[in-house]
Design an enzyme around this catalytic site. Structure first.
Site, short mmCIF file in Angstrom:
data_model
loop_
_atom_site.label_atom_id
_atom_site.label_comp_id
_atom_site.label_asym_id
_atom_site.label_seq_id
_atom_site.Cartn_x
_atom_site.Cartn_y
_atom_site.Cartn_z
CB CYS A 116 -0.92 0.02 1.20
SG CYS A 116 -1.94 -1.45 1.27
CG HIS A 283 -3.45 3.18 0.83
ND1 HIS A 283 -3.56 2.67 -0.44
CD2 HIS A 283 -3.72 2.17 1.68
CE1 HIS A 283 -3.88 1.38 -0.35
NE2 HIS A 283 -3.98 1.06 0.93
CG ASN A 313 -6.71 -1.29 -0.69
OD1 ASN A 313 -5.87 -0.83 -1.45
ND2 ASN A 313 -6.42 -1.66 0.55
O1 UT7 Z 1 -4.37 -1.19 2.72
C1 UT7 Z 1 -4.37 -1.85 3.95
C2 UT7 Z 1 -5.25 -3.02 3.76
N1 UT7 Z 1 -6.27 -3.31 4.68
C3 UT7 Z 1 -6.91 -2.48 5.51
O2 UT7 Z 1 -6.67 -1.33 5.66
C4 UT7 Z 1 -8.02 -3.14 6.26
C5 UT7 Z 1 -8.22 -2.57 7.63
N2 UT7 Z 1 -9.32 -3.25 8.30
C6 UT7 Z 1 -10.59 -3.09 7.90
O3 UT7 Z 1 -10.86 -2.35 6.97
C7 UT7 Z 1 -11.67 -3.81 8.67
O4 UT7 Z 1 -11.09 -4.50 9.75
C8 UT7 Z 1 -12.50 -4.79 7.80
C9 UT7 Z 1 -13.36 -3.99 6.82
C10 UT7 Z 1 -11.59 -5.74 7.05
C11 UT7 Z 1 -13.42 -5.63 8.69
O5 UT7 Z 1 -14.25 -4.79 9.46
P1 UT7 Z 1 -14.39 -5.06 11.03
O6 UT7 Z 1 -15.38 -4.10 11.51
O7 UT7 Z 1 -13.02 -5.02 11.63
O8 UT7 Z 1 -14.99 -6.52 11.06
P2 UT7 Z 1 -14.41 -7.84 11.77
O9 UT7 Z 1 -13.20 -8.32 11.06
O10 UT7 Z 1 -14.32 -7.59 13.23
O11 UT7 Z 1 -15.57 -8.87 11.50
C12 UT7 Z 1 -16.87 -8.68 12.04
C13 UT7 Z 1 -17.76 -9.80 11.54
C14 UT7 Z 1 -17.17 -11.19 11.72
O12 UT7 Z 1 -18.22 -12.05 12.04
P3 UT7 Z 1 -18.46 -12.49 13.57
O13 UT7 Z 1 -17.20 -13.18 14.01
O14 UT7 Z 1 -18.73 -11.23 14.31
O15 UT7 Z 1 -19.65 -13.40 13.46
C15 UT7 Z 1 -16.66 -11.54 10.35
O16 UT7 Z 1 -16.64 -12.92 10.09
O17 UT7 Z 1 -17.98 -9.64 10.14
C16 UT7 Z 1 -17.71 -10.88 9.47
N3 UT7 Z 1 -17.25 -10.59 8.13
C17 UT7 Z 1 -18.09 -10.39 7.11
N4 UT7 Z 1 -19.43 -10.42 7.02
C18 UT7 Z 1 -19.99 -10.16 5.84
C19 UT7 Z 1 -15.97 -10.44 7.68
N5 UT7 Z 1 -15.99 -10.14 6.38
C20 UT7 Z 1 -17.29 -10.10 5.99
C21 UT7 Z 1 -17.94 -9.84 4.78
N6 UT7 Z 1 -19.28 -9.88 4.74
N7 UT7 Z 1 -17.25 -9.53 3.65
#
Ligand code: UT7
Length: 356
Positions: A116, A283, A313
């Site tokens: 990134c 970014h 992204n």
């Molecule tokens: O360039 C750098 C690259 N990456 C980043 O900058 C990413 C930084 N992180 C993020 O943007 C966020 O952490 C995410 C968007 C990836 C995830 O959001 P979050 O609010 O941190 O969600 P989480 O990982 O805590 O997951 C919450 C729930 C989980 O379910 P349970 O365990 O609560 O039942 C996940 O399994 O959301 C679930 N989940 C999804 N549900 C529907 C994870 N991905 C998905 C999805 N659709 N695509």
């Protein structure tokens, strides 16, 4: 010593639009979840069998070259930032050279593997070459084709929904206009978190890092193979270890700290403050991250350019794509103070200040 200016800029995104609803046909996700957590509505995917990271990079590069008023043969150094190269080796820099039809060999081609923050790192490297007088027309490209390396099952949904394909490019030249061009860049890294946002297999690690860190991380390599068998094993395929993995929450938490820190660092280096920024091009990792940074730095909506809603992204390509869109929209004007900032895998992060 001259400064380095952006003499030409271009971007290219593939035609195929993939909406959140399209992804819902492949995995258990929803449009609401994706929009609420990331801001993304749609992204672009390259045409399989027709487009590669280096060829879409070339499309962006041709526009930047034309806008710089030079020809392909005038380019004297190529820097290509990507995490999704056409080949394991050689890098995309030489493939881009070939694609652009640059036949002279008095040219260098360098690949940057900083994910990134690849574009900001690349800009800083190019800046050193231009200011020292070594090169006069440096072509810096950030391009990614993520769509061919993602897990489209529910297992990969936390990563897959975030990423898209695209390319951006700039031509960098010396300028003698006082106070114009790249004013400063600050780069950082912290390898402690290398595996928290990573595409690990295939690789030459053979489980070394997990053993060294005394962590019980299963990277899926073949313990029993006498020779070979270390790059790819059946287990890696079966368990989806051939796809990127990410500790999303850790990345999010670290990003919202490091973005403001490094932006303040470049401003302080130049005796400037956030109110001096005409446009911040962060970014595009997650709209929530950009909004958090905007609030923390007390920037107005007018001072920040986001386009993750439409492209997802695109890693090393997000900054040049966003900067080019902003420039085309008339948001980047002569004399404006532009701040570029990135954070991502490594972790690596950095920022640059440019007086346009
Ligand atoms: O360039 C750098 C690259 N990456 C980043 O900058 C990413 C930084 N992180 C993020 O943007 C966020 O952490 C995410 C968007 C990836 C995830 O959001 P979050 O609010 O941190 O969600 P989480 O990982 O805590 O997951 C919450 C729930 C989980 O379910 P349970 O365990 O609560 O039942 C996940 O399994 O959301 C679930 N989940 C999804 N549900 C529907 C994870 N991905 C998905 C999805 N659709 N695509």
């Amino acid at each position: 010593m001259p400064n380095t200016k952006i003499a030409g800029i271009g971007f290219y995104v593939p035609e195929q639009v993939v909406t959140n609803h399209d992804l819902m046909r492949h995995m258990d996700t929803t449009d609401e979840w994706i929009q609420e957590r990331s801001g993304i509505v749609e992204r672009r995917y390259a045409k399989r069998h027709e487009e590669t990271t280096s060829t879409i990079g070339a499309k962006a590069a041709r526009i930047a070259i034309e806008r710089a008023g030079i020809s392909e043969e005038d380019v004297d150094f190529i820097i290509f930032a990507t995490l999704s190269p056409d080949y394991f080796f050689p890098g995309c820099g030489v493939l881009l050279q070939r694609e652009l039809g640059i036949t002279k060999t008095e040219i260098g081609a360098l690949d940057i593997r900083n994910q990134c923050s690849g574009f900001v790192y690349g800009l800083s490297v190019a800046d050193q070459f231009v200011r020292s007088g070594m090169y006069k027309n440096v072509l810096l490209v950030g391009a990614e084709i993520h769509s061919m390396g993602l897990d489209y099952s529910t297992r990969g949904r936390n990563v897959t929904v975030l990423f898209g394909d695209g390319a951006g490019a700039v031509v960098l030249q010396p300028t003698d206009e006082p106070g114009k061009g790249v004013l400063t860049s600050k780069l950082h890294s912290d390898g402690s978190y290398a595996e928290q946002l990573a595409f690990i297999n295939p690789g030459c690690h053979s489980g070394y890092h997990a053993r060294k860190m005394e962590q019980d991380i299963d990277f899926g390599y073949d313990e029993d193979a006498e020779f070979g068998g270390l790059f790819l094993s059946k287990k890696m395929f079966d368990d989806g270890m051939i796809f990127p993995n990410m500790d999303g929450q850790l990345v999010f938490k670290t990003a919202v700290t490091k973005f403001p820190e490094v932006i303040m660092e470049v401003l302080e280096d130049q005796g400037l403050q956030t109110s001096d920024i005409d446009l911040l091009v962060p970014h595009q990792a997650n709209l929530r991250i950009s909004q958090f940074v905007q609030r923390r730095l007390k920037l107005s909506d007018d001072q920040v350019w986001n386009n993750i809603q439409r492209y997802g992204n695109t890693t090393a390509a997000t900054i040049p794509i966003a900067l080019c869109e902003a420039w085309e929209a008339g948001k980047v004007k002569d004399g404006d103070l532009i701040c570029l900032a990135a954070f991502g895998s490594g972790f690596t992060w950095g920022a640059s200040l440019i007086r346009w």
